[in-house]
Write a protein that holds these residues in place. Structure first.
Motif: not given
Ligand code: RM4
Ligand code: MN
Length: 384
Positions: A13, A57, A59, A74, A84-85, A124, A127, A129, A170
């Motif tokens: 990433e 990806t 960050a 995203a 998206i990371g 998160m 997106t 993530s 997550q």
């Protein structure tokens, strides 16, 4: 097992901030073509993926990458062929954080910092993530400045609130760093502190190892082996250093150390995508061009990985169990001394990539295009 299978599956990433301007506290040297917003950063990151094939990806760092519409960002990433990371929080660039963020003695500042971390979880969600990466600059410059133990309590409290907010799929990664900007005592100075907090939080809290965040001479591969064994290695922030947190290209200062780290990753099953170990770069290209700097870094990690995969594990096990010190060491050195560049070049060709990503990018004319197009506006950089 055919090592090309694992090399094909590896993902690295890249960080949005690597594409912006950066420097030291003495001078930031602006470069032509540098992105003016997160959308342009993603476009540059997509170039790294285009030529390496293993960097899909990116960050983000909040607030550096703040936009009105994160779902739209995203989508933009997807259109460029990337995703998206990790979402990186930033509780170190506000006047309120002079004496700390989540460990600050004032509850109002702690609230503000924790709210920012919660906002990062919202991002998160928007997106898609799955990873929140936390690094705290919190610490003390002078003995007696604040209560070391109380600060640990405040840290634990904030972490547990954020952990409780995480949704399905997550996780939270806690980063440690020995010193800087605090010079006397840092609140998360080492892997042990990060590990202890993550252990209390639960399965979805893991440690991230930034290779630049240790004292000189620290055996980082030992930390990697230990954390992997405990299921607590969340990932890496790769970079390299000669002195402190230099954020130079990974594998530039000490390719042998990177190889040793990757050997422990392979040994501990960390290359298996199901292990969840994230291979992220956390670098700044202060004097070299940024996109090629990222391409080179991705290739350096890939080369170290290939060498680690070449270690003859069976021969190593025999040498180790029979106490053959020199033989065991020779097995490792044989792998390290193998030139894996032809192997990686043909691997790229097999997947339709140019065998030489650096040359292919240089030939593409992308740099000339962005240098001509990206005029006007404010170039991205720390604090942008
Ligand atoms: C910190 C730490 C974080 C990174 C920032 C830019 O030293 O390494 O991971 O997000 O720098
Ligand atoms: Mn880092």
């Amino acid at each position: 097992m055919d090592i090309t299978v694992q090399l094909r599956a590896q993902r690295i990433e890249t960080p949005s901030w690597a594409y912006g301007n950066s420097g030291t506290r003495f001078k930031v040297f602006a470069q032509p073509g540098v992105p003016r917003d997160p959308y342009e950063k993603l476009a540059d990151a997509a170039q790294v993926h285009r030529y390496t094939g293993i960097a899909p990806t990116v960050a983000l760092h909040i607030p550096w990458d703040r936009v009105d519409d994160y779902a739209g960002l995203a989508r933009h990433a997807r259109e460029l062929g990337v995703g998206i990371g990790a979402i990186n929080s930033n509780v170190f660039q506000d006047d309120d954080y002079k004496l700390g963020s989540v460990t600050h003695p004032d509850a109002r500042v702690r609230r503000k910092a924790t709210d920012h971390l919660l906002e990062c979880v919202d991002i998160m969600d928007a997106t898609g993530s799955g990873t929140l990466k936390l690094w705290f600059s919190d610490g003390l410059n002078y003995p007696g400045q604040d209560d070391i133990r109380a600060r640990q309590d405040r840290l634990a409290e904030a972490l547990s609130e954020v952990y409780g907010r995480l949704g399905e799929g997550q996780r939270l990664l806690l980063e440690y760093k020995l010193f800087e900007p605090a010079f006397y005592a840092t609140d998360v100075p080492d892997w042990g502190t990060a590990y202890a907090h993550c252990l209390r939080l639960g399965d979805r809290a893991q440690v991230v190892v930034d290779t630049g965040h240790h004292a000189p001479g620290t055996n980082i591969e030992f930390i990697v082996a230990f954390l992997l064994r405990e299921g607590k290695l969340g990932g890496f922030d790769f970079n390299s250093r000669f002195y402190a947190d230099d954020d130079l290209m990974v594998g530039a200062a000490d390719p042998f150390q990177l190889f040793r780290i990757m050997c422990e990753v392979v040994r501990g099953g960390g290359l298996d995508p199901r292990s969840g170990v994230a291979f992220m770069l956390d670098q700044c290209h202060n004097i070299e061009p940024k996109i090629p700097g990222q391409i080179r870094s991705v290739m350096n990690v890939q080369e170290a990985t290939a060498k680690a995969l070449l270690v003859d594990r069976a021969a190593l096990a025999v040498a180790q169990s029979s106490g053959d010190v020199l033989g065991a060491n020779a097995v490792l050195m044989d792998a390290y001394n193998t030139d894996v560049r032809p192997l990686l070049a043909s691997l790229r060709e097999e997947t339709g990539l140019d065998p030489d990503p650096m040359a292919a990018y240089a030939r593409s004319g992308y740099f000339e295009t962005i240098a001509a197009e990206r005029v006007g506006g404010a170039q991205a950089g720390w604090g942008a």
